[in-house]
Design a protein around this motif. Structure first.
Motif, PDB file in Angstrom:
ATOM      1  N   ALA A  19       1.328 -10.441  -9.272  1.00 18.38           N
ATOM      2  CA  ALA A  19       0.807  -9.302 -10.018  1.00 18.38           C
ATOM      3  C   ALA A  19       1.682  -9.098 -11.246  1.00 18.38           C
ATOM      4  O   ALA A  19       2.894  -9.333 -11.218  1.00 18.38           O
ATOM      5  N   GLN A  65       0.853  -1.194   0.000  1.00 14.77           N
ATOM      6  CA  GLN A  65       0.000   0.000   0.000  1.00 14.77           C
ATOM      7  C   GLN A  65       0.880   1.232   0.000  1.00 14.77           C
ATOM      8  O   GLN A  65       1.670   1.457   0.927  1.00 14.77           O
ATOM      9  N   GLU A 121      -2.796  -3.276  -2.585  1.00  9.65           N
ATOM     10  CA  GLU A 121      -2.831  -4.037  -3.825  1.00  9.65           C
ATOM     11  C   GLU A 121      -2.073  -5.351  -3.693  1.00  9.65           C
ATOM     12  O   GLU A 121      -1.084  -5.451  -2.962  1.00  9.65           O
ATOM     13  N   LYS A 161      -3.166   5.319  -1.753  1.00  7.82           N
ATOM     14  CA  LYS A 161      -3.655   4.260  -2.639  1.00  7.82           C
ATOM     15  C   LYS A 161      -4.212   3.101  -1.832  1.00  7.82           C
ATOM     16  O   LYS A 161      -3.936   2.950  -0.651  1.00  7.82           O
ATOM     17  N   GLU A 162      -4.989   2.270  -2.521  1.00  7.41           N
ATOM     18  CA  GLU A 162      -5.533   1.086  -1.865  1.00  7.41           C
ATOM     19  C   GLU A 162      -4.462  -0.004  -1.771  1.00  7.41           C
ATOM     20  O   GLU A 162      -3.488  -0.010  -2.526  1.00  7.41           O
TER      21      GLU A 162
END
Length: 123
Positions: free
Chosen positions: A61, A39, A46, A43-44
């Motif tokens: 990712a 994080q 991720e 921002k969220e």
């Protein structure tokens, strides 16, 4: 229950490497899927990487694929995230989570979280 403690964060130059560790305690750690999330400010949280309880399945990712490697040592109740070729955009607080046995890319599927470790990559 599972208690998690992350370590290994720090300041590194672009192109450098770090290895994060997540030490777990509790009788269910070895049967839990584990994930690393991050994080950045504003921002969220991720998804970064996840691993099944056996270590046989891993997911990454797209942004870290080929640079980061997740692995675990159930004898030591520890999961690791080896991060190579770090870039400034990797700067964030990194969290490990414990959840269902397969692991997951979805933050809501994790029941337990560590306190996080800061990773800062300078350009």
């Amino acid at each position: 229950q599972v208690q998690l403690v992350e370590s290994g964060g720090g300041l590194v130059q672009a192109g450098g490497s770090l290895r994060l560790s997540c030490a777990g305690s509790g009788r269910t750690f070895s049967t839990s899927g584990m994930g690393w999330f991050r994080q950045a400010p504003g921002k969220e949280r991720e998804f970064v990487a996840s691993i099944s309880w056996t270590g046989g399945s891993t997911y990454y990712a797209d942004s870290v694929k080929g640079r980061f490697t997740i692995y675990r040592d159930n004898a030591k109740n520890t999961v690791y995230l080896q991060m190579n070729s770090l870039q400034p955009e990797d700067t964030a607080v990194y969290y490990c989570g414990a959840g269902g046995p397969r692991g997951s890319t979805y933050v809501g599927n994790y029941d337990y979280w560590g306190q996080g470790t800061q990773v800062t990559v300078s350009s």
